[in-house]
Design a protein around this motif. Structure first.
Motif, PDB file in Angstrom:
ATOM      1  N   PRO A 263      82.183  -1.817  44.813  1.00 14.67           N
ATOM      2  CA  PRO A 263      83.003  -1.574  46.272  1.00 14.67           C
ATOM      3  C   PRO A 263      82.889  -3.050  46.836  1.00 14.67           C
ATOM      4  O   PRO A 263      81.856  -3.679  47.032  1.00 14.67           O
ATOM      5  CB  PRO A 263      82.349  -0.508  46.910  1.00 14.67           C
ATOM      6  CG  PRO A 263      80.994  -0.322  46.416  1.00 14.67           C
ATOM      7  CD  PRO A 263      80.982  -0.934  44.860  1.00 14.67           C
ATOM      8  N   GLN A 264      84.078  -3.325  47.762  1.00  8.92           N
ATOM      9  CA  GLN A 264      83.872  -4.590  48.472  1.00  8.92           C
ATOM     10  C   GLN A 264      83.059  -4.338  49.628  1.00  8.92           C
ATOM     11  O   GLN A 264      83.183  -3.103  50.310  1.00  8.92           O
ATOM     12  CB  GLN A 264      85.443  -4.977  48.877  1.00  8.92           C
ATOM     13  CG  GLN A 264      86.307  -5.278  47.784  1.00  8.92           C
ATOM     14  CD  GLN A 264      85.814  -6.529  46.971  1.00  8.92           C
ATOM     15  OE1 GLN A 264      85.569  -7.409  47.414  1.00  8.92           O
ATOM     16  NE2 GLN A 264      85.687  -6.538  45.890  1.00  8.92           N
ATOM     17  N   TYR A 265      82.402  -5.468  50.271  1.00 14.09           N
ATOM     18  CA  TYR A 265      81.779  -5.137  51.380  1.00 14.09           C
ATOM     19  C   TYR A 265      81.708  -6.424  52.003  1.00 14.09           C
ATOM     20  O   TYR A 265      82.060  -7.791  51.660  1.00 14.09           O
ATOM     21  CB  TYR A 265      80.179  -4.971  51.047  1.00 14.09           C
ATOM     22  CG  TYR A 265      79.483  -5.857  50.149  1.00 14.09           C
ATOM     23  CD1 TYR A 265      78.805  -6.844  50.950  1.00 14.09           C
ATOM     24  CD2 TYR A 265      79.332  -5.743  48.933  1.00 14.09           C
ATOM     25  CE1 TYR A 265      78.115  -7.684  50.224  1.00 14.09           C
ATOM     26  CE2 TYR A 265      78.611  -6.378  48.062  1.00 14.09           C
ATOM     27  CZ  TYR A 265      78.214  -7.721  48.783  1.00 14.09           C
ATOM     28  OH  TYR A 265      77.343  -8.599  48.130  1.00 14.09           O
ATOM     29  N   THR A 266      81.269  -6.731  53.554  1.00 13.26           N
ATOM     30  CA  THR A 266      81.183  -7.788  54.122  1.00 13.26           C
ATOM     31  C   THR A 266      79.787  -7.777  54.429  1.00 13.26           C
ATOM     32  O   THR A 266      79.041  -6.811  54.937  1.00 13.26           O
ATOM     33  CB  THR A 266      81.972  -7.816  55.541  1.00 13.26           C
ATOM     34  OG1 THR A 266      83.220  -7.326  55.333  1.00 13.26           O
ATOM     35  CG2 THR A 266      81.805  -8.856  56.374  1.00 13.26           C
TER      36      THR A 266
ATOM     37  N   ARG B 298      78.510  -3.958  55.449  1.00 15.65           N
ATOM     38  CA  ARG B 298      79.671  -3.159  55.855  1.00 15.65           C
ATOM     39  C   ARG B 298      80.473  -2.824  54.628  1.00 15.65           C
ATOM     40  O   ARG B 298      81.235  -3.809  54.079  1.00 15.65           O
ATOM     41  CB  ARG B 298      80.289  -3.687  57.061  1.00 15.65           C
ATOM     42  CG  ARG B 298      81.531  -2.587  57.438  1.00 15.65           C
ATOM     43  CD  ARG B 298      82.208  -2.887  58.815  1.00 15.65           C
ATOM     44  NE  ARG B 298      81.355  -3.170  59.690  1.00 15.65           N
ATOM     45  CZ  ARG B 298      81.256  -3.872  60.672  1.00 15.65           C
ATOM     46  NH1 ARG B 298      82.237  -5.141  60.356  1.00 15.65           N
ATOM     47  NH2 ARG B 298      80.693  -3.917  61.853  1.00 15.65           N
ATOM     48  N   TYR B 299      80.677  -1.651  54.055  1.00 13.76           N
ATOM     49  CA  TYR B 299      81.399  -1.113  52.867  1.00 13.76           C
ATOM     50  C   TYR B 299      82.872  -0.590  53.537  1.00 13.76           C
ATOM     51  O   TYR B 299      82.853   0.065  54.444  1.00 13.76           O
ATOM     52  CB  TYR B 299      80.731  -0.188  52.029  1.00 13.76           C
ATOM     53  CG  TYR B 299      79.750  -0.830  51.038  1.00 13.76           C
ATOM     54  CD1 TYR B 299      79.990  -1.384  50.072  1.00 13.76           C
ATOM     55  CD2 TYR B 299      78.457  -0.814  51.767  1.00 13.76           C
ATOM     56  CE1 TYR B 299      78.949  -1.933  49.158  1.00 13.76           C
ATOM     57  CE2 TYR B 299      77.509  -1.369  50.678  1.00 13.76           C
ATOM     58  CZ  TYR B 299      77.647  -2.059  49.548  1.00 13.76           C
ATOM     59  OH  TYR B 299      76.709  -2.475  48.954  1.00 13.76           O
TER      60      TYR B 299
END
Length: 145
Positions: free
Chosen positions: A73-76, A88-89
């Protein structure tokens, strides 16, 4: 990107990440920046050219392991310390399943044959055309453990 500049990006392509704050000072006479101070969340010694900062940088540069090419999953990255990361996902689906042969519901769901999708055995999902606030199925009462 040092690996690309050295022609090594095929075998070695480190990702260097720092979180923290940047403080800028401005010259009131000309409006230009006259001071820039970075603080890193991953170190305690914030002095200019501390050995701790140097070690943190080189530890990231010399990482030789590679992450498997898995869908992730993409996250910051919000914060990176020496012991953990805060991320933060974006919302993502972990698992999904469709259930067949669910027992009949005793809630206020309509049971007339004209109600589309109200039969839980019809397509494995349960839809209610009533205004009941509880359309959940208790897994224990559905025979699942």
């Amino acid at each position: 990107m040092p690996a690309k500049a050295l022609g090594l990006s095929r075998w070695w392509n480190p990702v260097i990440t720092f979180t923290g704050t940047s403080t800028y000072g401005f010259n009131p006479n000309n409006g230009r920046i006259n001071r820039h101070i970075d603080t890193w969340d991953s170190i305690q010694n914030q002095k200019f050219f501390s050995f701790e900062a140097f070690g943190d940088f080189w530890k990231q540069m010399l990482q030789t392991y590679t992450t498997p090419a898995l869908e992730t999953p993409q996250y910051t990255l919000l914060r990176r310390t020496s012991r953990f990361q805060v991320r933060r996902y974006e919302p993502f689906l972990v698992a999904e399943t469709h259930l067949d042969n669910l027992p009949s519901m005793s809630t206020t769901a309509t049971s007339s044959s004209s109600s589309s999708g109200s039969d839980p055995q019809e397509n494995g999902t349960y839809q209610s055309s009533s205004s009941s606030s509880s359309n959940t199925i208790n897994p224990a009462s559905a025979g699942m453990r």
